[in-house]
Design a protein around this motif. Structure first.
Motif, PDB file in Angstrom:
ATOM      1  N   ILE A  44       1.102  -1.542   0.147  1.00 20.20           N
ATOM      2  CA  ILE A  44      -0.037   0.221  -0.462  1.00 20.20           C
ATOM      3  C   ILE A  44       0.761   1.606  -0.146  1.00 20.20           C
ATOM      4  CG2 ILE A  44      -1.908   1.207   1.552  1.00 20.20           C
ATOM      5  CD1 ILE A  44      -2.940  -1.674   1.988  1.00 20.20           C
ATOM      6  N   TRP A  45       2.015   1.021   0.602  1.00 18.52           N
ATOM      7  CA  TRP A  45       2.875   2.443   0.639  1.00 18.52           C
ATOM      8  C   TRP A  45       3.637   2.631  -0.538  1.00 18.52           C
ATOM      9  CZ3 TRP A  45       8.391   2.966  -0.772  1.00 18.52           C
ATOM     10  CH2 TRP A  45       9.041   4.463   0.359  1.00 18.52           C
ATOM     11  N   GLU A  46       3.746   0.996  -1.768  1.00 19.38           N
ATOM     12  CA  GLU A  46       4.267   1.500  -3.111  1.00 19.38           C
ATOM     13  C   GLU A  46       3.404   2.376  -3.191  1.00 19.38           C
ATOM     14  OE1 GLU A  46       7.342   1.139  -4.387  1.00 19.38           O
ATOM     15  OE2 GLU A  46       8.197  -0.846  -2.707  1.00 19.38           O
ATOM     16  N   PHE A  47       1.707   2.022  -3.524  1.00 20.60           N
ATOM     17  CA  PHE A  47       0.616   2.342  -4.578  1.00 20.60           C
ATOM     18  C   PHE A  47       0.603   3.660  -4.201  1.00 20.60           C
ATOM     19  CE2 PHE A  47      -1.466  -2.162  -3.763  1.00 20.60           C
ATOM     20  CZ  PHE A  47      -0.565  -2.613  -4.993  1.00 20.60           C
ATOM     21  N   ALA A  48       1.080   4.204  -2.764  1.00 19.53           N
ATOM     22  CA  ALA A  48       0.478   5.196  -2.663  1.00 19.53           C
ATOM     23  C   ALA A  48      -0.665   6.173  -3.638  1.00 19.53           C
ATOM     24  CB  ALA A  48       1.720   6.391  -2.384  1.00 19.53           C
ATOM     25  N   GLU A  49      -2.197   5.642  -2.631  1.00 22.66           N
ATOM     26  CA  GLU A  49      -2.953   6.415  -3.654  1.00 22.66           C
ATOM     27  C   GLU A  49      -3.901   7.366  -3.301  1.00 22.66           C
ATOM     28  OE1 GLU A  49      -4.219   2.709  -6.646  1.00 22.66           O
ATOM     29  OE2 GLU A  49      -3.956   2.718  -3.828  1.00 22.66           O
ATOM     30  N   ILE A  94     -17.683  -5.750  16.807  1.00 20.61           N
ATOM     31  CA  ILE A  94     -16.146  -5.060  17.277  1.00 20.61           C
ATOM     32  C   ILE A  94     -16.481  -4.322  16.034  1.00 20.61           C
ATOM     33  CG2 ILE A  94     -15.074  -4.895  18.024  1.00 20.61           C
ATOM     34  CD1 ILE A  94     -15.121  -6.218  20.373  1.00 20.61           C
ATOM     35  N   GLY A  95     -16.087  -3.690  15.503  1.00 18.05           N
ATOM     36  CA  GLY A  95     -15.333  -3.272  13.654  1.00 18.05           C
ATOM     37  C   GLY A  95     -14.292  -2.809  14.468  1.00 18.05           C
ATOM     38  N   LEU A  96     -13.086  -2.392  13.810  1.00 16.32           N
ATOM     39  CA  LEU A  96     -12.127  -1.771  13.419  1.00 16.32           C
ATOM     40  C   LEU A  96     -11.864  -1.173  11.954  1.00 16.32           C
ATOM     41  CD1 LEU A  96     -10.243  -5.313  14.007  1.00 16.32           C
ATOM     42  CD2 LEU A  96     -10.193  -3.538  16.004  1.00 16.32           C
ATOM     43  N   LEU A  97     -11.625   0.133  12.076  1.00 11.89           N
ATOM     44  CA  LEU A  97     -11.521   1.159  11.125  1.00 11.89           C
ATOM     45  C   LEU A  97      -9.895   0.704  10.343  1.00 11.89           C
ATOM     46  CD1 LEU A  97     -12.075   4.425  13.086  1.00 11.89           C
ATOM     47  CD2 LEU A  97     -13.352   2.492  11.597  1.00 11.89           C
ATOM     48  N   ALA A  98     -10.073   1.069   9.104  1.00 13.37           N
ATOM     49  CA  ALA A  98      -8.607   0.876   8.185  1.00 13.37           C
ATOM     50  C   ALA A  98      -8.653   2.032   7.596  1.00 13.37           C
ATOM     51  CB  ALA A  98      -8.954  -0.639   7.402  1.00 13.37           C
ATOM     52  N   GLU A  99      -7.413   2.668   7.677  1.00 14.77           N
ATOM     53  CA  GLU A  99      -7.634   3.041   6.502  1.00 14.77           C
ATOM     54  C   GLU A  99      -6.411   3.333   5.445  1.00 14.77           C
ATOM     55  OE1 GLU A  99      -6.483   7.849   8.963  1.00 14.77           O
ATOM     56  OE2 GLU A  99      -8.460   7.546   9.686  1.00 14.77           O
ATOM     57  N   PHE A 100      -5.977   4.413   4.036  1.00 13.31           N
ATOM     58  CA  PHE A 100      -5.148   3.003   3.553  1.00 13.31           C
ATOM     59  C   PHE A 100      -4.758   4.636   2.566  1.00 13.31           C
ATOM     60  CE2 PHE A 100      -9.181   0.987   2.690  1.00 13.31           C
ATOM     61  CZ  PHE A 100     -10.020   2.146   1.910  1.00 13.31           C
ATOM     62  N   ASP A 101      -5.441   5.912   2.426  1.00 16.37           N
ATOM     63  CA  ASP A 101      -5.457   7.353   1.710  1.00 16.37           C
ATOM     64  C   ASP A 101      -3.735   7.079   1.926  1.00 16.37           C
ATOM     65  OD1 ASP A 101      -6.689   7.538   4.617  1.00 16.37           O
ATOM     66  OD2 ASP A 101      -6.396  10.025   2.783  1.00 16.37           O
ATOM     67  N   ALA A 102      -3.105   8.083   0.668  1.00 20.54           N
ATOM     68  CA  ALA A 102      -1.649   8.622   0.762  1.00 20.54           C
ATOM     69  C   ALA A 102      -2.355   9.845   0.695  1.00 20.54           C
ATOM     70  CB  ALA A 102      -0.303   8.202  -0.389  1.00 20.54           C
ATOM     71  N   LEU A 103      -0.868  10.943   1.038  1.00 24.88           N
ATOM     72  CA  LEU A 103      -0.995  13.222   0.715  1.00 24.88           C
ATOM     73  C   LEU A 103      -0.009  12.933  -0.553  1.00 24.88           C
ATOM     74  CD1 LEU A 103      -0.377  12.823   4.271  1.00 24.88           C
ATOM     75  CD2 LEU A 103      -2.788  14.412   2.894  1.00 24.88           C
ATOM     76  N   PRO A 104      -1.258  14.149  -0.821  1.00 25.62           N
ATOM     77  CA  PRO A 104      -0.472  14.821  -2.228  1.00 25.62           C
ATOM     78  C   PRO A 104       0.692  15.391  -2.197  1.00 25.62           C
ATOM     79  CG  PRO A 104      -2.021  15.313  -1.586  1.00 25.62           C
ATOM     80  CD  PRO A 104      -2.300  14.573  -0.766  1.00 25.62           C
TER      81      PRO A 104
END
Ligand SMILES: [Zn+2]
Ligand SMILES: [Zn+2]
Length: 474
Positions: A44-49, A94-104
């Motif tokens: 996900i770091w490589e994708f950096a979407e 029980i829910g867990l949050l998962a983020e994955f967006d990058a910064l421009p």
């Protein structure tokens, strides 16, 4: 000591099937995810979407969850990259949050000195790649623990896009996706380990667009009406307005379009505003004053103005009962163990942070619980008003690293960061086990939650009825 027949039977099963015995130990269940966490975090770091464009990142998490038997609801709340994954039966949920967006606008290799990657225009400067991978690790470990122990309950992972300025979770909260969960656990990469009761500010943002008439700035200035004048006049009025606002008000702006050449009177200009306050009602009260400044500026400069709300977040609602429980879970963990290579890498990062940077020792400590005023904003705020939510921060970055820095990008792509994500997963799994097995805590936390929201609470999002701005990062 006499062993009851049922305990003896369980013990025999545990001895016969070591995999299940391991999964019944929540910490071992997380440790078994180490390789996956590193791999998913790195991908996900490589994708950096960027926000709402996280197609590959979201699909990767969904694939991993599907392989583990989670049922997936894709594309929830009208957002293609948002999803809900669920495993188990009955309650508690029980829910867990998962983020994955990058910064421009920021990127960096994993090197410990400044090293931008040529041709790359975004980076994980807030570590949301770790956020996604760590929560994935925790969700799978919780599932394995539920299965191994036969505990009733469901675990959910909410794939939450566009945290950075896109308010992804607000649309998910507005769609009611958290309403049937009992608790939500959330984490964020940081430079230290803590589970303090941290508040955040309510905020609302909008782009104000001025339209004028272009003309030759020297040859026929009388024929032009500058849209940039509109922006400048608005900014001047808002800057005067600051003096007449309550404490805790934060207003900031950038001019996102102001013309292209001084000799052309700009017929279009745009200013992007954020308004924040600890009290959401105060943001609502400030807003018409901002709009009045925009209208007044347009009138005085003979331009036209309209505006579009871009995002809005409610403040977080930290619950003492849950944050204290989470602090105890953090304290019960063995400190993160780094290799000598990781420590050498960390000390090179530290050189870039200046003399005020705290020592590496801070990564091994747990901050004591206290009530902390935070001046940032997060869309976790809206989640925390729909369902009792507990948050934890772990040392995924070198002590002294701030979010949105190149040092944060480097650590988030490094094994140093992945260890912080695994540490968060351990704390989250222990907290989940506590919540599944401790009805007294569940009751206390829900009572605290209901009291904090107030008797006549009705959810109101700060972004109104607008649709998700799916193209805000295009
Ligand atoms: Zn951020
Ligand atoms: Zn963040």
């Amino acid at each position: 000591m006499k062993m009851s027949a049922s305990i003896a039977a369980v013990a025999a099963t545990l001895l016969a099937t070591p995999a299940i015995a391991q999964d019944a130990d929540p910490i071992a269940a997380v440790e078994a995810q180490q390789a996956r966490t590193e791999r998913v975090a790195k991908d996900i770091w490589e994708f950096a979407e960027l926000g709402y464009l996280e197609t590959k990142s979201s699909a990767l998490l969904v694939d991993e969850l599907q392989d583990e038997g989670f049922a997936i609801r894709p594309g929830v709340a009208g957002i293609p990259t948002a999803f809900v994954a669920e495993w188990g039966e009955g309650g508690p949920v029980i829910g867990l949050l998962a983020e994955f967006d990058a910064l421009p606008g920021i990127n960096q290799s994993t090197a410990p000195t400044r090293d931008p990657v040529e041709g790359k225009h975004a980076g994980h400067a807030c570590g949301h790649n770790l956020f996604g991978a760590g929560s994935l690790s925790a969700a799978i470990a919780i599932k394995n623990w539920l299965e191994a122990t036969g505990t009733p309950g469901r675990v959910r992972l909410y794939g939450t896009p566009a945290e950075e300025g896109g308010s992804g979770k607000v649309y998910m909260a507005r769609a009611g996706l958290f309403d049937d969960a009992d608790f939500v656990i959330d984490w964020h990469p940081a430079d230290r380990n803590s589970a303090q009761s941290r508040s955040s500010l309510a905020n609302r943002s909008a782009k104000f667009r001025f339209r004028g008439v272009s003309a030759h700035a020297a040859g026929a200035p009388q024929r032009g009406r500058s849209a940039l004048d509109g922006v400048e006049a608005m900014n001047m009025m808002v800057n005067m307005m600051r003096e007449h606002t309550t404490m805790d008000t934060r207003i900031h702006y950038v001019i996102t379009e102001g013309g292209a050449a001084p000799n052309v009177v700009p017929d279009f200009a745009e200013v992007f505003y954020y308004v924040r306050h600890s009290d959401a009602d105060e943001v609502r009260a400030l807003w018409p004053r901002l709009e009045a400044a925009a209208r007044g500026a347009a009138m005085g400069t003979e331009t036209e103005v309209d505006w579009e709300i871009i995002h809005g977040n409610n403040p977080t609602l930290p619950l003492e009962s849950l944050q204290k429980m989470m602090t105890a879970k953090l304290q019960s963990l063995e400190p993160i163990e780094y290799t000598s290579e990781e420590l050498a890498w960390a000390s090179a990062i530290r050189e870039s942070l200046g003399e005020q940077a705290p020592p590496q020792a801070m990564a091994y400590e747990v901050q004591p619980w206290e009530v902390v005023t935070g001046y940032g904003s997060t869309d976790v705020g809206d989640v925390s008003r729909a369902v009792p939510t507990v948050s934890v921060y772990t040392a995924a970055w070198v002590p002294g690293t701030s979010a949105h820095s190149w040092q944060a990008v480097a650590a988030s792509g490094h094994s140093y960061g992945a260890k912080g994500a695994q540490h968060a997963a351990k704390a989250m799994v222990l907290a989940a086990v506590e919540l599944y097995t401790n009805p007294q805590l569940r009751e206390t936390a829900k009572a605290e939650f209901n009291a904090a929201r107030g008797a006549n609470y009705a959810y109101e999002s700060l972004l109104g009825d607008r649709e998700p701005p799916l193209d805000y990062r295009r």
